[in-house]
Design a protein around this motif. Structure first.
Motif, PDB file in Angstrom:
ATOM      1  N   LEU A 182       0.820  -1.217   0.000  1.00  0.00           N
ATOM      2  CA  LEU A 182       0.000   0.000   0.000  1.00  0.00           C
ATOM      3  C   LEU A 182       0.853   1.266   0.000  1.00  0.00           C
ATOM      4  O   LEU A 182       0.542   2.232  -0.694  1.00  0.00           O
ATOM      5  CB  LEU A 182      -0.937   0.010   1.207  1.00  0.00           C
ATOM      6  CG  LEU A 182      -2.134  -0.927   1.123  1.00  0.00           C
ATOM      7  CD1 LEU A 182      -2.825  -1.033   2.473  1.00  0.00           C
ATOM      8  CD2 LEU A 182      -3.104  -0.461   0.051  1.00  0.00           C
ATOM      9  N   ILE A 183       1.929   1.264   0.781  1.00  0.00           N
ATOM     10  CA  ILE A 183       2.799   2.441   0.816  1.00  0.00           C
ATOM     11  C   ILE A 183       3.382   2.699  -0.572  1.00  0.00           C
ATOM     12  O   ILE A 183       3.341   3.817  -1.087  1.00  0.00           O
ATOM     13  CB  ILE A 183       3.922   2.270   1.864  1.00  0.00           C
ATOM     14  CG1 ILE A 183       3.355   2.269   3.282  1.00  0.00           C
ATOM     15  CG2 ILE A 183       4.961   3.385   1.720  1.00  0.00           C
ATOM     16  CD1 ILE A 183       4.364   1.867   4.348  1.00  0.00           C
ATOM     17  N   ILE A 225      11.042   2.212  -0.281  1.00  0.00           N
ATOM     18  CA  ILE A 225      10.625   2.675   1.040  1.00  0.00           C
ATOM     19  C   ILE A 225      11.860   3.015   1.868  1.00  0.00           C
ATOM     20  O   ILE A 225      12.805   2.227   1.953  1.00  0.00           O
ATOM     21  CB  ILE A 225       9.796   1.604   1.785  1.00  0.00           C
ATOM     22  CG1 ILE A 225       8.480   1.351   1.054  1.00  0.00           C
ATOM     23  CG2 ILE A 225       9.529   2.025   3.225  1.00  0.00           C
ATOM     24  CD1 ILE A 225       7.630   0.266   1.677  1.00  0.00           C
ATOM     25  N   ASP A 226      11.845   4.221   2.466  1.00  0.00           N
ATOM     26  CA  ASP A 226      12.864   4.600   3.443  1.00  0.00           C
ATOM     27  C   ASP A 226      12.279   4.299   4.818  1.00  0.00           C
ATOM     28  O   ASP A 226      11.143   4.665   5.109  1.00  0.00           O
ATOM     29  CB  ASP A 226      13.188   6.097   3.345  1.00  0.00           C
ATOM     30  CG  ASP A 226      13.882   6.444   2.045  1.00  0.00           C
ATOM     31  OD1 ASP A 226      14.578   5.572   1.503  1.00  0.00           O
ATOM     32  OD2 ASP A 226      13.742   7.584   1.582  1.00  0.00           O
ATOM     33  N   ASP A 227      13.052   3.627   5.656  1.00  0.00           N
ATOM     34  CA  ASP A 227      12.575   3.181   6.959  1.00  0.00           C
ATOM     35  C   ASP A 227      13.444   3.819   8.050  1.00  0.00           C
ATOM     36  O   ASP A 227      14.665   3.784   7.973  1.00  0.00           O
ATOM     37  CB  ASP A 227      12.702   1.661   7.025  1.00  0.00           C
ATOM     38  CG  ASP A 227      11.955   1.048   8.187  1.00  0.00           C
ATOM     39  OD1 ASP A 227      11.184   1.757   8.855  1.00  0.00           O
ATOM     40  OD2 ASP A 227      12.147  -0.160   8.430  1.00  0.00           O
ATOM     41  N   SER A 228      12.803   4.428   9.052  1.00  0.00           N
ATOM     42  CA  SER A 228      13.558   5.039  10.149  1.00  0.00           C
ATOM     43  C   SER A 228      12.894   4.680  11.467  1.00  0.00           C
ATOM     44  O   SER A 228      11.670   4.684  11.576  1.00  0.00           O
ATOM     45  CB  SER A 228      13.620   6.545   9.900  1.00  0.00           C
ATOM     46  OG  SER A 228      13.150   7.290  10.935  1.00  0.00           O
ATOM     47  N   ASP A 245       8.430   5.066  14.765  1.00  0.00           N
ATOM     48  CA  ASP A 245       8.740   4.316  13.544  1.00  0.00           C
ATOM     49  C   ASP A 245       8.105   5.051  12.370  1.00  0.00           C
ATOM     50  O   ASP A 245       6.925   5.431  12.436  1.00  0.00           O
ATOM     51  CB  ASP A 245       8.172   2.898  13.607  1.00  0.00           C
ATOM     52  CG  ASP A 245       8.787   2.069  14.709  1.00  0.00           C
ATOM     53  OD1 ASP A 245       9.942   2.324  15.065  1.00  0.00           O
ATOM     54  OD2 ASP A 245       8.095   1.169  15.217  1.00  0.00           O
ATOM     55  N   ARG A 246       8.870   5.210  11.296  1.00  0.00           N
ATOM     56  CA  ARG A 246       8.356   5.909  10.118  1.00  0.00           C
ATOM     57  C   ARG A 246       8.841   5.203   8.854  1.00  0.00           C
ATOM     58  O   ARG A 246      10.026   4.922   8.713  1.00  0.00           O
ATOM     59  CB  ARG A 246       8.818   7.354  10.106  1.00  0.00           C
ATOM     60  CG  ARG A 246       8.355   8.130   8.890  1.00  0.00           C
ATOM     61  CD  ARG A 246       8.888   9.548   8.928  1.00  0.00           C
ATOM     62  NE  ARG A 246       8.630  10.246   7.699  1.00  0.00           N
ATOM     63  CZ  ARG A 246       7.811  11.276   7.585  1.00  0.00           C
ATOM     64  NH1 ARG A 246       7.180  11.740   8.639  1.00  0.00           N
ATOM     65  NH2 ARG A 246       7.638  11.868   6.423  1.00  0.00           N
ATOM     66  N   ALA A 284       4.314   8.494   0.170  1.00  0.00           N
ATOM     67  CA  ALA A 284       3.266   7.997   1.064  1.00  0.00           C
ATOM     68  C   ALA A 284       3.940   7.720   2.403  1.00  0.00           C
ATOM     69  O   ALA A 284       5.074   7.248   2.447  1.00  0.00           O
ATOM     70  CB  ALA A 284       2.639   6.726   0.506  1.00  0.00           C
ATOM     71  N   ILE A 285       3.241   8.030   3.500  1.00  0.00           N
ATOM     72  CA  ILE A 285       3.849   7.925   4.832  1.00  0.00           C
ATOM     73  C   ILE A 285       3.048   6.986   5.726  1.00  0.00           C
ATOM     74  O   ILE A 285       1.816   7.012   5.733  1.00  0.00           O
ATOM     75  CB  ILE A 285       3.930   9.315   5.497  1.00  0.00           C
ATOM     76  CG1 ILE A 285       4.845  10.219   4.664  1.00  0.00           C
ATOM     77  CG2 ILE A 285       4.440   9.207   6.927  1.00  0.00           C
ATOM     78  CD1 ILE A 285       4.799  11.664   5.063  1.00  0.00           C
ATOM     79  N   HIS A 286       3.783   6.191   6.477  1.00  0.00           N
ATOM     80  CA  HIS A 286       3.219   5.289   7.484  1.00  0.00           C
ATOM     81  C   HIS A 286       4.074   5.481   8.729  1.00  0.00           C
ATOM     82  O   HIS A 286       5.263   5.156   8.723  1.00  0.00           O
ATOM     83  CB  HIS A 286       3.316   3.850   6.974  1.00  0.00           C
ATOM     84  CG  HIS A 286       2.825   2.826   7.946  1.00  0.00           C
ATOM     85  ND1 HIS A 286       1.596   2.250   7.834  1.00  0.00           N
ATOM     86  CD2 HIS A 286       3.388   2.276   9.042  1.00  0.00           C
ATOM     87  CE1 HIS A 286       1.427   1.370   8.814  1.00  0.00           C
ATOM     88  NE2 HIS A 286       2.511   1.375   9.568  1.00  0.00           N
TER      89      HIS A 286
END
Length: 192
Positions: free
Chosen positions: A33-34, A106-109, A139-140, A170-172
């Motif tokens: 989805l992201i 996706i960038d994950d932090s 978490d992002r 898109a952000i989660h």
């Protein structure tokens, strides 16, 4: 004797069986989805007045991304929204549009303040890990998608237009304090 009959009857009534079948795809629904909503966000930004009312062939040979089928569909949809008449045959096309992508991913932090999980060596057992005790946790995941398009006059090979790269996102994200959720962002789930 009556007591055993009652116990047996109750045991028969409360016993049961549940079978749950779970499948685990290679990628999570959240990841899909992201990424797909980052693609949608980028595709919406494409503006190409030159395709309005023209027969257009969309060439996707240079487009190799994650979820390539969805990405191709979004680009086709956007060209149709802009008034293009899509054709499959290059002989019938007035304009050829070549699509490419600088990247989709996706960038994950993750940020955590508190006591981390600690590995403890246990002789004869191996390594056991203590649970982490986060006081603050954030978490992002940011999905990013980029596209560039080049329009070429099919008959002559002349340049008609260049677009991009247009970038979508898109952000989660989730924020917790002492395990209690205090903030959630699901930009990709917003309704238009």
């Amino acid at each position: 004797m009556t007591r055993w009959i009652v116990i047996w009857a109750v045991a028969v009534m409360v016993t049961g069986c549940t079978v749950v079948r779970e499948t685990q795809p290679k990628r999570t629904a959240t990841e899909q989805l992201i990424l797909s909503h980052a693609v949608i966000d980028a595709a919406r930004q494409i503006e190409a007045e030159a395709v309005a009312g023209k027969k257009v062939q969309l060439v996707l040979t240079n487009l190799t991304t994650v979820d390539v089928e969805f990405t191709q569909g979004e680009l086709r949809d956007r060209l149709l929204q802009l008034g293009a008449e899509l054709v499959a045959d290059s002989e019938a096309a007035e304009i050829t549009v070549e699509a490419r992508s600088p990247g989709v991913g996706i960038d994950d932090s993750k940020t955590t303040i508190g006591v981390p999980a600690i590995p403890l060596p246990v002789p004869g057992v191996g390594i056991l890990q203590t649970p982490s005790l986060p006081v603050f946790k954030y978490d992002r995941q940011t999905g990013r998608a980029g596209f560039s398009l080049t329009g070429i006059e099919t008959a002559t090979g002349k340049h008609v237009f260049s677009i991009g790269p247009v970038m979508g996102s898109a952000i989660h994200s989730d924020m917790r304090v002492i395990g209690v959720p205090i903030y959630r962002n699901r930009k990709y789930l917003e309704r238009e």
